[in-house]
Scaffold this motif. Structure first.
Motif, short mmCIF file in Angstrom:
data_model
loop_
_atom_site.label_atom_id
_atom_site.label_comp_id
_atom_site.label_asym_id
_atom_site.label_seq_id
_atom_site.Cartn_x
_atom_site.Cartn_y
_atom_site.Cartn_z
N ARG A 143 -34.34 -114.18 -39.72
CA ARG A 143 -34.31 -115.60 -40.06
C ARG A 143 -35.40 -115.91 -41.08
NH1 ARG A 143 -34.63 -118.58 -34.76
NH2 ARG A 143 -36.83 -118.80 -35.19
N ILE A 144 -35.08 -116.71 -42.07
CA ILE A 144 -36.04 -117.12 -43.08
C ILE A 144 -36.17 -118.63 -43.02
CG2 ILE A 144 -36.52 -117.23 -45.56
CD1 ILE A 144 -35.00 -114.59 -45.83
N GLU A 145 -37.41 -119.10 -42.90
CA GLU A 145 -37.69 -120.52 -42.85
C GLU A 145 -38.85 -120.81 -43.78
OE1 GLU A 145 -38.58 -121.50 -38.81
OE2 GLU A 145 -36.70 -120.74 -38.05
N THR A 146 -39.17 -122.09 -43.96
CA THR A 146 -40.38 -122.47 -44.68
C THR A 146 -41.22 -123.34 -43.75
OG1 THR A 146 -39.24 -124.36 -45.68
CG2 THR A 146 -39.35 -122.35 -46.98
N ASN A 147 -42.53 -123.22 -43.90
CA ASN A 147 -43.41 -124.06 -43.08
C ASN A 147 -43.69 -125.37 -43.78
OD1 ASN A 147 -45.40 -123.52 -45.00
ND2 ASN A 147 -46.51 -122.08 -43.72
N ARG A 148 -44.56 -126.18 -43.26
CA ARG A 148 -44.78 -127.51 -43.83
C ARG A 148 -45.43 -127.48 -45.20
NH1 ARG A 148 -49.49 -130.12 -40.05
NH2 ARG A 148 -50.69 -128.22 -39.77
N TYR A 149 -45.97 -126.34 -45.59
CA TYR A 149 -46.56 -126.20 -46.91
C TYR A 149 -45.61 -125.53 -47.90
CZ TYR A 149 -50.59 -127.12 -44.01
OH TYR A 149 -51.45 -127.68 -43.10
N GLY A 150 -44.40 -125.21 -47.47
CA GLY A 150 -43.41 -124.59 -48.33
C GLY A 150 -43.50 -123.08 -48.38
N HIS A 151 -44.40 -122.50 -47.57
CA HIS A 151 -44.52 -121.04 -47.54
C HIS A 151 -43.38 -120.44 -46.75
CE1 HIS A 151 -49.06 -121.95 -47.90
NE2 HIS A 151 -48.53 -121.81 -49.10
N ILE A 152 -42.91 -119.29 -47.20
CA ILE A 152 -41.81 -118.60 -46.52
C ILE A 152 -42.31 -117.96 -45.24
CG2 ILE A 152 -40.18 -116.68 -46.69
CD1 ILE A 152 -40.05 -117.27 -49.71
N VAL A 153 -41.57 -118.18 -44.15
CA VAL A 153 -41.88 -117.58 -42.85
C VAL A 153 -40.65 -116.78 -42.44
CG1 VAL A 153 -42.46 -118.04 -40.45
CG2 VAL A 153 -43.33 -119.54 -42.25
N MET A 154 -40.85 -115.50 -42.18
CA MET A 154 -39.73 -114.64 -41.81
C MET A 154 -39.87 -114.24 -40.35
SD MET A 154 -39.56 -112.36 -45.25
CE MET A 154 -38.17 -111.42 -44.68
N MET A 155 -38.76 -114.30 -39.62
CA MET A 155 -38.75 -113.95 -38.21
C MET A 155 -37.60 -113.00 -37.95
SD MET A 155 -39.28 -117.76 -36.78
CE MET A 155 -40.40 -117.58 -35.43
N PRO A 156 -37.84 -111.94 -37.17
CA PRO A 156 -36.75 -111.04 -36.84
C PRO A 156 -35.74 -111.71 -35.90
CG PRO A 156 -38.71 -110.45 -35.61
CD PRO A 156 -39.10 -111.55 -36.56
N THR A 157 -34.54 -111.24 -35.94
CA THR A 157 -33.52 -111.75 -35.03
C THR A 157 -33.89 -111.36 -33.61
OG1 THR A 157 -31.89 -111.41 -36.77
CG2 THR A 157 -31.03 -111.72 -34.54
N PRO A 158 -33.85 -112.31 -32.65
CA PRO A 158 -34.19 -111.97 -31.27
C PRO A 158 -33.24 -110.92 -30.72
CG PRO A 158 -33.93 -114.34 -31.53
CD PRO A 158 -33.52 -113.71 -32.81
N GLY A 159 -33.76 -110.00 -29.94
CA GLY A 159 -32.94 -108.95 -29.35
C GLY A 159 -32.43 -109.33 -27.98
N PHE A 160 -31.75 -108.41 -27.33
CA PHE A 160 -31.18 -108.65 -26.01
C PHE A 160 -32.27 -108.91 -24.98
CE2 PHE A 160 -27.65 -106.19 -27.95
CZ PHE A 160 -26.70 -107.17 -27.87
N THR A 161 -33.40 -108.25 -25.11
CA THR A 161 -34.49 -108.45 -24.16
C THR A 161 -34.94 -109.91 -24.17
OG1 THR A 161 -35.21 -106.19 -24.54
CG2 THR A 161 -36.78 -107.65 -23.49
N HIS A 162 -35.03 -110.49 -25.35
CA HIS A 162 -35.43 -111.88 -25.49
C HIS A 162 -34.45 -112.80 -24.78
CE1 HIS A 162 -35.84 -115.76 -27.67
NE2 HIS A 162 -37.12 -115.45 -27.65
N SER A 163 -33.17 -112.56 -24.97
CA SER A 163 -32.14 -113.39 -24.33
C SER A 163 -32.19 -113.26 -22.81
CB SER A 163 -30.75 -112.98 -24.83
OG SER A 163 -30.65 -113.16 -26.21
N ASN A 164 -32.41 -112.05 -22.33
CA ASN A 164 -32.51 -111.85 -20.88
C ASN A 164 -33.71 -112.59 -20.31
OD1 ASN A 164 -30.23 -110.26 -20.85
ND2 ASN A 164 -31.36 -108.33 -20.96
N LEU A 165 -34.83 -112.58 -21.01
CA LEU A 165 -36.01 -113.30 -20.55
C LEU A 165 -35.77 -114.81 -20.53
CD1 LEU A 165 -38.87 -111.28 -22.29
CD2 LEU A 165 -38.32 -111.34 -19.85
N GLN A 166 -35.07 -115.32 -21.55
CA GLN A 166 -34.74 -116.75 -21.57
C GLN A 166 -33.90 -117.12 -20.35
OE1 GLN A 166 -32.88 -116.89 -25.51
NE2 GLN A 166 -34.32 -118.51 -26.03
N LEU A 167 -32.93 -116.29 -20.04
CA LEU A 167 -32.07 -116.55 -18.89
C LEU A 167 -32.89 -116.56 -17.60
CD1 LEU A 167 -29.17 -116.90 -17.82
CD2 LEU A 167 -29.04 -114.42 -17.67
#
Length: 77
Positions: free
Chosen positions: A36-60
């Motif tokens: 995922r690519i986003e920008t912060n409040r200063y317009g800087h690019i912030v890159m985040m990896p796609t959440p994996g299955f472990t992340h989804s299981n923890l959310q559940l």
């Protein structure tokens, strides 16, 4: 102080972010990157990896625990 830190002064945040996002989304190199690519409040690019299955299981699991510990998911006021 903001000038010392290199933080841009933004008069119209909406216009600034729309213009910045048009530039970011038009860059073909950024479109090819995974995650995922986003920008912060200063317009800087912030890159985040796609959440994996472990992340989804923890959310559940967290959601289930909240529901159990909060009497069905509602706050007890």
């Amino acid at each position: 102080m903001a000038a010392l830190l290199g933080i841009p002064r933004i008069k119209n945040a909406t216009a600034f972010h729309l213009q910045r996002w048009r530039k970011v989304s038009a860059d073909p190199r950024l479109r090819q990157l995974p995650g995922r690519i986003e920008t912060n409040r200063y317009g800087h690019i912030v890159m985040m990896p796609t959440p994996g299955f472990t992340h989804s299981n923890l959310q559940l699991e967290i959601g289930h625990l909240l529901k159990v510990l909060m009497n069905g998911g509602a706050c007890a006021h």
